[in-house]
Enzyme design. Structure first.
Site, PDB file in Angstrom:
ATOM      1  N   GLY A  14       0.806  -1.213   0.000  1.00  0.00           N
ATOM      2  CA  GLY A  14       0.000   0.000   0.000  1.00  0.00           C
ATOM      3  C   GLY A  14       0.836   1.259   0.000  1.00  0.00           C
ATOM      4  N   CYS A  41       4.136  -8.742   1.383  1.00  0.00           N
ATOM      5  CA  CYS A  41       3.775  -9.479   0.166  1.00  0.00           C
ATOM      6  C   CYS A  41       5.028  -9.988  -0.548  1.00  0.00           C
ATOM      7  N   CYS A  46       2.775 -13.171  -0.141  1.00  0.00           N
ATOM      8  CA  CYS A  46       2.257 -13.692  -1.425  1.00  0.00           C
ATOM      9  C   CYS A  46       3.333 -14.289  -2.337  1.00  0.00           C
ATOM     10  N   LYS A  49       5.489 -17.239  -0.886  1.00  0.00           N
ATOM     11  CA  LYS A  49       4.503 -18.309  -0.673  1.00  0.00           C
ATOM     12  C   LYS A  49       4.141 -18.981  -2.002  1.00  0.00           C
ATOM     13  N   GLU A 188      -2.783 -23.004   3.132  1.00  0.00           N
ATOM     14  CA  GLU A 188      -1.759 -22.919   2.077  1.00  0.00           C
ATOM     15  C   GLU A 188      -0.485 -23.665   2.472  1.00  0.00           C
ATOM     16  N   ARG A 205      -9.991 -25.358  15.282  1.00  0.00           N
ATOM     17  CA  ARG A 205     -11.036 -25.382  16.296  1.00  0.00           C
ATOM     18  C   ARG A 205     -12.429 -25.601  15.702  1.00  0.00           C
ATOM     19  N   ARG A 211     -12.899 -20.368   7.624  1.00  0.00           N
ATOM     20  CA  ARG A 211     -14.090 -19.642   8.090  1.00  0.00           C
ATOM     21  C   ARG A 211     -14.376 -18.454   7.174  1.00  0.00           C
ATOM     22  N   ASP A 309      -3.199  -3.441   5.645  1.00  0.00           N
ATOM     23  CA  ASP A 309      -3.438  -4.369   6.762  1.00  0.00           C
ATOM     24  C   ASP A 309      -3.576  -3.678   8.111  1.00  0.00           C
ATOM     25  N   THR A 317      -3.168  -7.908  -0.689  1.00  0.00           N
ATOM     26  CA  THR A 317      -2.298  -6.971  -1.393  1.00  0.00           C
ATOM     27  C   THR A 317      -3.046  -6.063  -2.376  1.00  0.00           C
ATOM     28  N   ALA A 347      -8.465 -15.826  -3.042  1.00  0.00           N
ATOM     29  CA  ALA A 347      -7.970 -17.149  -3.448  1.00  0.00           C
ATOM     30  C   ALA A 347      -7.143 -17.750  -2.338  1.00  0.00           C
ATOM     31  N   HIS A 441     -13.084 -25.226 -25.001  1.00  0.00           N
ATOM     32  CA  HIS A 441     -13.019 -26.669 -24.787  1.00  0.00           C
ATOM     33  C   HIS A 441     -11.648 -27.213 -25.164  1.00  0.00           C
ATOM     34  N   GLU A 446     -14.917 -24.101 -18.691  1.00  0.00           N
ATOM     35  CA  GLU A 446     -16.133 -24.125 -19.515  1.00  0.00           C
ATOM     36  C   GLU A 446     -17.340 -24.607 -18.711  1.00  0.00           C
TER      37      GLU A 446
HETATM   38  C1  FAD Z   1       2.232 -15.813   4.370  1.00  0.00           C
HETATM   39  C2  FAD Z   1       1.367 -14.761   3.713  1.00  0.00           C
HETATM   40  C3  FAD Z   1       0.864 -14.981   2.463  1.00  0.00           C
HETATM   41  C4  FAD Z   1       0.069 -14.017   1.842  1.00  0.00           C
HETATM   42  N1  FAD Z   1      -0.440 -14.292   0.610  1.00  0.00           N
HETATM   43  C5  FAD Z   1      -1.216 -13.381  -0.004  1.00  0.00           C
HETATM   44  C6  FAD Z   1      -1.718 -13.628  -1.307  1.00  0.00           C
HETATM   45  O1  FAD Z   1      -1.464 -14.672  -1.909  1.00  0.00           O
HETATM   46  N2  FAD Z   1      -2.488 -12.666  -1.890  1.00  0.00           N
HETATM   47  C7  FAD Z   1      -2.782 -11.495  -1.251  1.00  0.00           C
HETATM   48  O2  FAD Z   1      -3.470 -10.655  -1.836  1.00  0.00           O
HETATM   49  N3  FAD Z   1      -2.324 -11.235  -0.002  1.00  0.00           N
HETATM   50  C8  FAD Z   1      -1.549 -12.147   0.626  1.00  0.00           C
HETATM   51  N4  FAD Z   1      -1.054 -11.887   1.876  1.00  0.00           N
HETATM   52  C9  FAD Z   1      -1.430 -10.610   2.538  1.00  0.00           C
HETATM   53  C10 FAD Z   1      -0.558  -9.450   2.024  1.00  0.00           C
HETATM   54  O3  FAD Z   1       0.806  -9.773   2.139  1.00  0.00           O
HETATM   55  C11 FAD Z   1      -0.879  -8.193   2.818  1.00  0.00           C
HETATM   56  O4  FAD Z   1      -2.265  -7.966   2.805  1.00  0.00           O
HETATM   57  C12 FAD Z   1      -0.171  -6.968   2.231  1.00  0.00           C
HETATM   58  O5  FAD Z   1       1.217  -7.155   2.216  1.00  0.00           O
HETATM   59  C13 FAD Z   1      -0.528  -5.720   3.042  1.00  0.00           C
HETATM   60  O6  FAD Z   1       0.173  -4.617   2.552  1.00  0.00           O
HETATM   61  P1  FAD Z   1       0.460  -3.366   3.489  1.00  0.00           P
HETATM   62  O7  FAD Z   1       1.079  -2.336   2.615  1.00  0.00           O
HETATM   63  O8  FAD Z   1      -0.728  -3.008   4.266  1.00  0.00           O
HETATM   64  O9  FAD Z   1       1.532  -3.891   4.562  1.00  0.00           O
HETATM   65  P2  FAD Z   1       2.955  -4.577   4.398  1.00  0.00           P
HETATM   66  O10 FAD Z   1       3.165  -5.165   3.056  1.00  0.00           O
HETATM   67  O11 FAD Z   1       3.101  -5.495   5.566  1.00  0.00           O
HETATM   68  O12 FAD Z   1       3.984  -3.375   4.530  1.00  0.00           O
HETATM   69  C14 FAD Z   1       4.170  -2.667   5.722  1.00  0.00           C
HETATM   70  C15 FAD Z   1       5.620  -2.248   5.809  1.00  0.00           C
HETATM   71  O13 FAD Z   1       5.753  -1.285   6.845  1.00  0.00           O
HETATM   72  C16 FAD Z   1       6.996  -1.465   7.490  1.00  0.00           C
HETATM   73  N5  FAD Z   1       6.903  -0.835   8.809  1.00  0.00           N
HETATM   74  C17 FAD Z   1       6.127  -1.218   9.862  1.00  0.00           C
HETATM   75  N6  FAD Z   1       6.260  -0.370  10.896  1.00  0.00           N
HETATM   76  C18 FAD Z   1       7.149   0.585  10.498  1.00  0.00           C
HETATM   77  C19 FAD Z   1       7.709   1.729  11.128  1.00  0.00           C
HETATM   78  N7  FAD Z   1       7.371   2.074  12.367  1.00  0.00           N
HETATM   79  N8  FAD Z   1       8.593   2.475  10.429  1.00  0.00           N
HETATM   80  C20 FAD Z   1       8.946   2.132   9.167  1.00  0.00           C
HETATM   81  N9  FAD Z   1       8.434   1.066   8.520  1.00  0.00           N
HETATM   82  C21 FAD Z   1       7.554   0.300   9.170  1.00  0.00           C
HETATM   83  C22 FAD Z   1       7.151  -2.974   7.540  1.00  0.00           C
HETATM   84  O14 FAD Z   1       8.498  -3.364   7.693  1.00  0.00           O
HETATM   85  C23 FAD Z   1       6.557  -3.397   6.179  1.00  0.00           C
HETATM   86  O15 FAD Z   1       7.560  -3.537   5.191  1.00  0.00           O
HETATM   87  C24 FAD Z   1      -0.232 -12.812   2.511  1.00  0.00           C
HETATM   88  C25 FAD Z   1       0.297 -12.572   3.785  1.00  0.00           C
HETATM   89  C26 FAD Z   1       1.089 -13.533   4.379  1.00  0.00           C
HETATM   90  C27 FAD Z   1       1.650 -13.265   5.740  1.00  0.00           C
HETATM   91  N1  NAD Z   2      -4.062 -16.164  -0.498  1.00  0.00           N
HETATM   92  C1  NAD Z   2      -4.209 -15.042   0.188  1.00  0.00           C
HETATM   93  O1  NAD Z   2      -4.792 -14.075  -0.271  1.00  0.00           O
HETATM   94  C2  NAD Z   2      -3.640 -14.950   1.569  1.00  0.00           C
HETATM   95  C3  NAD Z   2      -2.712 -15.878   1.999  1.00  0.00           C
HETATM   96  C4  NAD Z   2      -2.212 -15.763   3.281  1.00  0.00           C
HETATM   97  C5  NAD Z   2      -2.626 -14.737   4.101  1.00  0.00           C
HETATM   98  N2  NAD Z   2      -3.522 -13.844   3.650  1.00  0.00           N
HETATM   99  C6  NAD Z   2      -4.001 -12.761   4.532  1.00  0.00           C
HETATM  100  O2  NAD Z   2      -3.352 -12.838   5.786  1.00  0.00           O
HETATM  101  C7  NAD Z   2      -4.309 -12.906   6.827  1.00  0.00           C
HETATM  102  C8  NAD Z   2      -3.796 -13.773   7.929  1.00  0.00           C
HETATM  103  O3  NAD Z   2      -3.835 -15.159   7.570  1.00  0.00           O
HETATM  104  P1  NAD Z   2      -4.050 -16.288   8.664  1.00  0.00           P
HETATM  105  O4  NAD Z   2      -4.291 -17.570   7.960  1.00  0.00           O
HETATM  106  O5  NAD Z   2      -2.961 -16.229   9.677  1.00  0.00           O
HETATM  107  O6  NAD Z   2      -5.325 -15.776   9.427  1.00  0.00           O
HETATM  108  P2  NAD Z   2      -6.865 -16.186   9.351  1.00  0.00           P
HETATM  109  O7  NAD Z   2      -7.570 -15.198  10.159  1.00  0.00           O
HETATM  110  O8  NAD Z   2      -7.274 -16.416   7.954  1.00  0.00           O
HETATM  111  O9  NAD Z   2      -6.904 -17.607  10.092  1.00  0.00           O
HETATM  112  C9  NAD Z   2      -6.512 -17.743  11.432  1.00  0.00           C
HETATM  113  C10 NAD Z   2      -6.850 -19.135  11.929  1.00  0.00           C
HETATM  114  O10 NAD Z   2      -6.288 -19.321  13.225  1.00  0.00           O
HETATM  115  C11 NAD Z   2      -7.270 -19.805  14.132  1.00  0.00           C
HETATM  116  N3  NAD Z   2      -6.907 -19.361  15.476  1.00  0.00           N
HETATM  117  C12 NAD Z   2      -6.792 -18.086  15.937  1.00  0.00           C
HETATM  118  N4  NAD Z   2      -6.401 -18.097  17.234  1.00  0.00           N
HETATM  119  C13 NAD Z   2      -6.252 -19.397  17.597  1.00  0.00           C
HETATM  120  C14 NAD Z   2      -5.872 -20.056  18.801  1.00  0.00           C
HETATM  121  N5  NAD Z   2      -5.568 -19.381  19.893  1.00  0.00           N
HETATM  122  N6  NAD Z   2      -5.849 -21.410  18.804  1.00  0.00           N
HETATM  123  C15 NAD Z   2      -6.154 -22.100  17.690  1.00  0.00           C
HETATM  124  N7  NAD Z   2      -6.515 -21.534  16.523  1.00  0.00           N
HETATM  125  C16 NAD Z   2      -6.568 -20.203  16.485  1.00  0.00           C
HETATM  126  C17 NAD Z   2      -8.561 -19.227  13.583  1.00  0.00           C
HETATM  127  O11 NAD Z   2      -9.663 -19.944  14.063  1.00  0.00           O
HETATM  128  C18 NAD Z   2      -8.329 -19.416  12.069  1.00  0.00           C
HETATM  129  O12 NAD Z   2      -8.559 -20.758  11.680  1.00  0.00           O
HETATM  130  C19 NAD Z   2      -5.581 -13.431   6.187  1.00  0.00           C
HETATM  131  O13 NAD Z   2      -6.711 -12.925   6.822  1.00  0.00           O
HETATM  132  C20 NAD Z   2      -5.486 -12.953   4.769  1.00  0.00           C
HETATM  133  O14 NAD Z   2      -6.167 -11.735   4.631  1.00  0.00           O
HETATM  134  C21 NAD Z   2      -4.041 -13.930   2.399  1.00  0.00           C
END
Ligand code: FAD
Ligand code: NAD
Length: 463
Positions: A14, A41, A46, A49, A188, A205, A211, A309, A317, A347, A441, A446
Site C-alpha cells: 500500500g 507481500c 504472497c 509463498k 496454504e 477449532r 471460516r 493491513d 495486497t 484465493a 473446450h 467451460e
Molecule cells: C504468508 C502470507 C501470504 C500471503 N499471501 C497473499 C496472497 O497470496 N495474496 C494477497 O493478496 N495477499 C496475501 N497476503 C497478505 C498481504 O501480504 C498483505 O495484505 C499486504 O502485504 C498488506 O500490505 P500493506 O502495505 O498493508 O503492509 P505490508 O506489506 O506489511 O507493509 C508494511 C511495511 O511497513 C513497514 N513498517 C512497519 N512499521 C514501520 C515503522 N514504524 N517504520 C517504518 N516502517 C515500518 C514494515 O516493515 C513493512 O515492510 C499474505 C500474507 C502472508 C503473511
Molecule cells: N491467499 C491469500 O490471499 C492470503 C494468503 C495468506 C494470508 N492472507 C491474509 O493474511 C491474513 C492472515 O492469515 P491467517 O491464515 O494467519 O489468518 P486467518 O484469520 O485467515 O486464520 C486464522 C486461523 O487461526 C485460528 N486461530 C486463531 N487463534 C487461535 C488459537 N488461539 N488457537 C487455535 N486456533 C486459532 C482461527 O480460528 C483461524 O482458523 C488473512 O486474513 C489474509 O487476509 C491472504
C-alpha cells in the site's frame, strides 16, 4: 528538518503505491521502511509463498508424470537450493521497488518511524539500517501503511512454535509439521509442506477450515485433504506445546496428543502499531487496529491516513494497493479510478486452489431468493493420473433478476478462472450472459458456462 506534502510510513504494497502515485502527481513525498522494501507481500507473503506452492506442485507433477509415459525418477527435494533460488528472486524484486520509488522522485528513508506529534515523525535505527542516525521529518499529510504481523496464541510452550515469517527461512524442511489454524496461511502451508514430502497435521477449532468461505466449498476442501496427504484434526483446540528429546508434542482438547518436528502457528495477524507512538498524534485505535474509513482512508486526525493491513479491512495486497492509489489521487491528482472493494475476489493457493468472489450461498440466501448451480467433476488431468481429486464449482444467482451474486471454485487454476468471473460479478451480469457465452473446450472453466439447471433454490425474496 525535511518538510513534505506527504510522508508514508511503511514501504509495503500500500505504502509504495501511495508514495509513487503522489510523487507522479507532483507532490513532494518521503517514505520510510524499517525492514524490507516491498513489505510482507514481496518478502514474507504472497510472492515467496506462491514460489513455495509451485515447488510443491512439481512434487505432485513428478508423481503424476509417470502415468503420462514419463520415466520420472523421484530424486527428493533440495530445500536449501530452493530457498536460495527463492531469496535471489525476492532480492531482485526488492530492487525493483526501490527503483520505482526513486524514478518517481520519492525520498527513501530506512529506519523505524514514530510520531512526535500529528505532523512530525522521528526516524530511528531499525533492522534495515541499525546504525542510522535519528532524523526528524514533517509532513502535512502522513500515511500509516505499517501492515500486520503474525499472532502467536497465548498457550504454554507457544515459544517453541514458528509463525509464517520463519517458515520461509527454515534451515531444513521438517519431516513432520503440525499446523495450528485453518485460515489462508494454515491451509496454504499444509499444501506446501505436504507437497514437498512432509507429514502434515492440520489442527483447527472449527468443524470446517476457511471460516467465512462458502460452506459447500469448505466441505469440499475437507474432503480433499486426504487426497493431498493431510491429516485434518477438526474441532480441536491446542492447549500446550511440549518440547521432547525428539521434537515436540502438541497437547490438544480431549486429551489427545500429536507428535511433530515443527509446530507452525497460522493463527491470524494483527496490525503493526505498537512502536508508532500513536497517542502522541492522537490517532484513535479500536480492537488493535486503526479504523480508517474505506472511502477515503481518513483516521480521526485530519491529515493522518491509514491504508492496508493496519486497518484490518481486507488484508490483501490488491486492496492495500488500491487504497494507496486512491488516496494519492484524491490528495494530489484527479479522482478518476474506481474500484469495487465489495467484489474483491479471494484465493487460497492450496494444492488444489480455491477461489471465490461475491456472496456465499449463506450470505445471499439471507436477503434474496437464490438459484444455486453446482458442478462436481474429476479434472481431466487426473483421469490418467488416478488421483481421487475432484473439482467443485458453484454459481449463486438472484432468482428474480438472474444477476450472478457469487462464484466459487476449488480445482485446477481456480484463482485464474475466478479472476474472470470477478468481472461478471462486479459488472452485475446475469446468468443469461453466462449462458450465452460459448465455452472454451476442453477446459475446467467451460463448466461455468454450461451449468444449465439449478441444483436447488434457497432463501427468501427481500420483498
Ligand atoms: C504468508 C502470507 C501470504 C500471503 N499471501 C497473499 C496472497 O497470496 N495474496 C494477497 O493478496 N495477499 C496475501 N497476503 C497478505 C498481504 O501480504 C498483505 O495484505 C499486504 O502485504 C498488506 O500490505 P500493506 O502495505 O498493508 O503492509 P505490508 O506489506 O506489511 O507493509 C508494511 C511495511 O511497513 C513497514 N513498517 C512497519 N512499521 C514501520 C515503522 N514504524 N517504520 C517504518 N516502517 C515500518 C514494515 O516493515 C513493512 O515492510 C499474505 C500474507 C502472508 C503473511
Ligand atoms: N491467499 C491469500 O490471499 C492470503 C494468503 C495468506 C494470508 N492472507 C491474509 O493474511 C491474513 C492472515 O492469515 P491467517 O491464515 O494467519 O489468518 P486467518 O484469520 O485467515 O486464520 C486464522 C486461523 O487461526 C485460528 N486461530 C486463531 N487463534 C487461535 C488459537 N488461539 N488457537 C487455535 N486456533 C486459532 C482461527 O480460528 C483461524 O482458523 C488473512 O486474513 C489474509 O487476509 C491472504
Amino acid at each position: 528538518m525535511q518538510e513534505y506534502d506527504l510522508f508514508v510510513i511503511g514501504g509495503g504494497s500500500g505504502g509504495v503505491r501511495c508514495a509513487r502515485i503522489a510523487a507522479q502527481n507532483g507532490a513532494r513525498v518521503g517514505i520510510v521502511e524499517r525492514r524490507h522494501w516491498g513489505g510482507t507481500c514481496v518478502n514474507l507473503g504472497c510472492v515467496p509463498k506462491k514460489l513455495m506452492v509451485y515447488a510443491a506442485e512439481y512434487g505432485h507433477a513428478i508423481e503424476d508424470a509417470r502415468h503420462y509415459g514419463w520415466n520420472a525418477q523421484e530424486h527428493g527435494h533440495d530445500w536449501a537450493s530452493f530457498i536460495a533460488a527463492k531469496d535471489k528472486e525476492i532480492g531482485r524484486l526488492n530492487g525493483i521497488y526501490v527503483s520505482l520509488l526513486e524514478k518517481a522522485g520519492v525520498d527513501l528513508y530506512t529506519g523505524d518511524a514514530r510520531f512526535l506529534d500529528a505532523e512530525t515523525l522521528e526516524i530511528g535505527p531499525s533492522p534495515l539500517d541499525p546504525t542510522a542516525e535519528t532524523r526528524v521529518v514533517r509532513a502535512k499529510n502522513i500515511v500509516i501503511a505499517t501492515g500486520s504481523t503474525p499472532t502467536r496464541p497465548d498457550i504454554p510452550g507457544a515459544e517453541h512454535g514458528i509463525v509464517s515469517d520463519e517458515a520461509f527461512h527454515l534451515a531444513e524442511r521438517p519431516q513432520r509439521v503440525a499446523i495450528i489454524g485453518s485460515g489462508y496461511i494454515g491451509v496454504e502451508f499444509a499444501g506446501i509442506f505436504a507437497g514437498l514430502g512432509s507429514k502434515v497435521d492440520l489442527i483447527y477449532r472449527q468443524d470446517q477450515p476457511l471460516r467465512g468461505f462458502d460452506e459447500e466449498l469448505r466441505t469440499h476442501l475437507t474432503e480433499q485433504f486426504p487426497h493431498f496427504g493431510i491429516t485434518a484434526h477438526a474441532g480441536t483446540t491446542p492447549e500446550r506445546i511440549e518440547k521432547t528429546a525428539t521434537g515436540y508434542v502438541v497437547h490438544v482438547s480431549g486429551g489427545k496428543t500429536i507428535e511433530t518436528d515443527c509446530v507452525f502457528f497460522a493463527t491470524g495477524r494483527h496490525p503493526r502499531i505498537e512502536t508508532l507512538n500513536l497517542e502522541q498524534a492522537g490517532v484513535f485505535v479500536r480492537d488493535g487496529c486503526i479504523p480508517a474509513r474505506i472511502v477515503n482512508s481518513a483516521t480521526n486526525v485530519p491529515g493522518i491516513y491509514a491504508i492496508g493491513d493496519v486497518t484490518a479491512a481486507h488484508n490483501l495486497t490488491p486492496t492495500a494497493i488500491a487504497e494507496g492509489h486512491l488516496l494519492a489521487e484524491r490528495l494530489f491528482g484527479q479522482e478518476g479510478r474506481e474500484w469495487s472493494f465489495a467484489t474483491t475476489p479471494k484465493a487460497v493457493f492450496f494444492s488444489q486452489p480455491l477461489a471465490s468472489v461475491g456472496l456465499t450461498e449463506e450470505e445471499a440466501s439471507q436477503h434474496h431468493k437464490v438459484d444455486i448451480y453446482t458442478s462436481r467433476f474429476r479434472p481431466m488431468r487426473q483421469t490418467l493420473s488416478g488421483r481421487e481429486e475432484r473439482a467443485f464449482m458453484k454459481l449463486v444467482v438472484d432468482a428474480e433478476s438472474q444477476v450472478v451474486l457469487g462464484a466459487h471454485m476449488a480445482g485446477p487454476e481456480a484463482a485464474e478462472i475466478i479472476q474472470g468471473l470477478a468481472i461478471v460479478v462486479t459488472a452485475g451480469l446475469t446468468k443469461r450472459d453466462v449462458d450465452r457465452t460459448i465455452g472454451l473446450h476442453p477446459t475446467s472453466a467451460e463448466e461455468f458456462v454450461t451449468m444449465r439447471a439449478p441444483t436447488r433454490q434457497v432463501g427468501t425474496s427481500a420483498r
